[in-house]
Design a protein around this motif. Structure first.
Motif, PDB file in Angstrom:
ATOM      1  N   CYS A 232       0.849  -1.189   0.000  1.00  0.00           N
ATOM      2  CA  CYS A 232       0.000   0.000   0.000  1.00  0.00           C
ATOM      3  C   CYS A 232       0.888   1.242   0.000  1.00  0.00           C
ATOM      4  O   CYS A 232       1.807   1.348   0.810  1.00  0.00           O
TER       5      CYS A 232
ATOM      6  N   ILE B 174       0.154   4.084   0.984  1.00  0.00           N
ATOM      7  CA  ILE B 174      -0.130   4.949   2.131  1.00  0.00           C
ATOM      8  C   ILE B 174       0.406   4.363   3.429  1.00  0.00           C
ATOM      9  O   ILE B 174       1.101   5.043   4.184  1.00  0.00           O
TER      10      ILE B 174
ATOM     11  N   ASP C 116      -5.835   4.256  -6.154  1.00  0.00           N
ATOM     12  CA  ASP C 116      -6.057   5.589  -5.599  1.00  0.00           C
ATOM     13  C   ASP C 116      -5.436   6.622  -6.526  1.00  0.00           C
ATOM     14  O   ASP C 116      -4.373   6.396  -7.095  1.00  0.00           O
TER      15      ASP C 116
ATOM     16  N   GLN D 299      -1.945   5.015  -7.709  1.00  0.00           N
ATOM     17  CA  GLN D 299      -1.128   4.218  -6.796  1.00  0.00           C
ATOM     18  C   GLN D 299      -1.970   3.089  -6.221  1.00  0.00           C
ATOM     19  O   GLN D 299      -3.183   3.186  -6.131  1.00  0.00           O
TER      20      GLN D 299
ATOM     21  N   THR E  60      -3.302   0.964  -3.202  1.00  0.00           N
ATOM     22  CA  THR E  60      -3.547   1.168  -1.776  1.00  0.00           C
ATOM     23  C   THR E  60      -4.456   0.068  -1.235  1.00  0.00           C
ATOM     24  O   THR E  60      -5.148  -0.601  -1.994  1.00  0.00           O
ATOM     25  N   CYS E  61      -4.448  -0.080   0.071  1.00  0.00           N
ATOM     26  CA  CYS E  61      -5.402  -0.993   0.691  1.00  0.00           C
ATOM     27  C   CYS E  61      -6.749  -0.262   0.801  1.00  0.00           C
ATOM     28  O   CYS E  61      -6.801   0.965   0.786  1.00  0.00           O
TER      29      CYS E  61
ATOM     30  N   TYR F 156      -7.228   2.503   3.825  1.00  0.00           N
ATOM     31  CA  TYR F 156      -6.630   3.830   3.708  1.00  0.00           C
ATOM     32  C   TYR F 156      -7.144   4.595   2.508  1.00  0.00           C
ATOM     33  O   TYR F 156      -7.256   5.818   2.548  1.00  0.00           O
ATOM     34  N   ASN F 157      -7.532   3.895   1.454  1.00  0.00           N
ATOM     35  CA  ASN F 157      -8.121   4.574   0.314  1.00  0.00           C
ATOM     36  C   ASN F 157      -9.463   5.180   0.719  1.00  0.00           C
ATOM     37  O   ASN F 157      -9.779   6.319   0.357  1.00  0.00           O
TER      38      ASN F 157
ATOM     39  N   LYS G 102      -8.736   8.247   2.890  1.00  0.00           N
ATOM     40  CA  LYS G 102      -8.146   9.356   2.142  1.00  0.00           C
ATOM     41  C   LYS G 102      -9.208  10.129   1.370  1.00  0.00           C
ATOM     42  O   LYS G 102      -9.119  11.342   1.233  1.00  0.00           O
TER      43      LYS G 102
ATOM     44  N   LYS H 200      -2.483  14.201  -0.868  1.00  0.00           N
ATOM     45  CA  LYS H 200      -1.557  13.565   0.077  1.00  0.00           C
ATOM     46  C   LYS H 200      -1.286  14.488   1.259  1.00  0.00           C
ATOM     47  O   LYS H 200      -1.310  14.059   2.415  1.00  0.00           O
TER      48      LYS H 200
END
Length: 87
Positions: A9, A11, A24, A41, A43-44, A47-48, A51, A56
């Motif tokens: 991930c 993030i 993401d 990118q 991501t899991c 966290y996506n 976010k 960022k």
């Protein structure tokens, strides 16, 4: 993209199985980002979802705000963990 991040991930840095990762936008579409590979990118999901459409920098400010709030509550467990991460 998955290979570019070696399955981690972007993030949180943890490994994400291929069938579990999400894509993401680094610069969110809502803020002028594009669907180009250099703006995407791996991501899991967790966290996506957190976010959302933050950049960022905005996301990091939010996370720092959460940590700051929790530290002020004098939660020794988290204070020690954050202190160890900052070494």
């Amino acid at each position: 993209m998955y290979e570019r991040t070696h399955g981690k991930c972007a993030i949180c840095g943890k490994f994400v199985r291929f069938d579990q990762f999400t894509i993401d936008h680094i610069i969110p579409l809502a803020k002028g980002g594009m669907n180009e590979s250099d703006n995407l990118q791996c991501t899991c999901r967790c966290y996506n979802a957190m976010k959302q459409d933050f950049s960022k920098e905005e996301f990091m400010e939010k996370m720092i705000g959460v940590l700051d709030y929790q530290m002020k509550k004098e939660n020794r467990k988290y204070r020690k963990r954050v202190k160890n991460c900052c070494k």
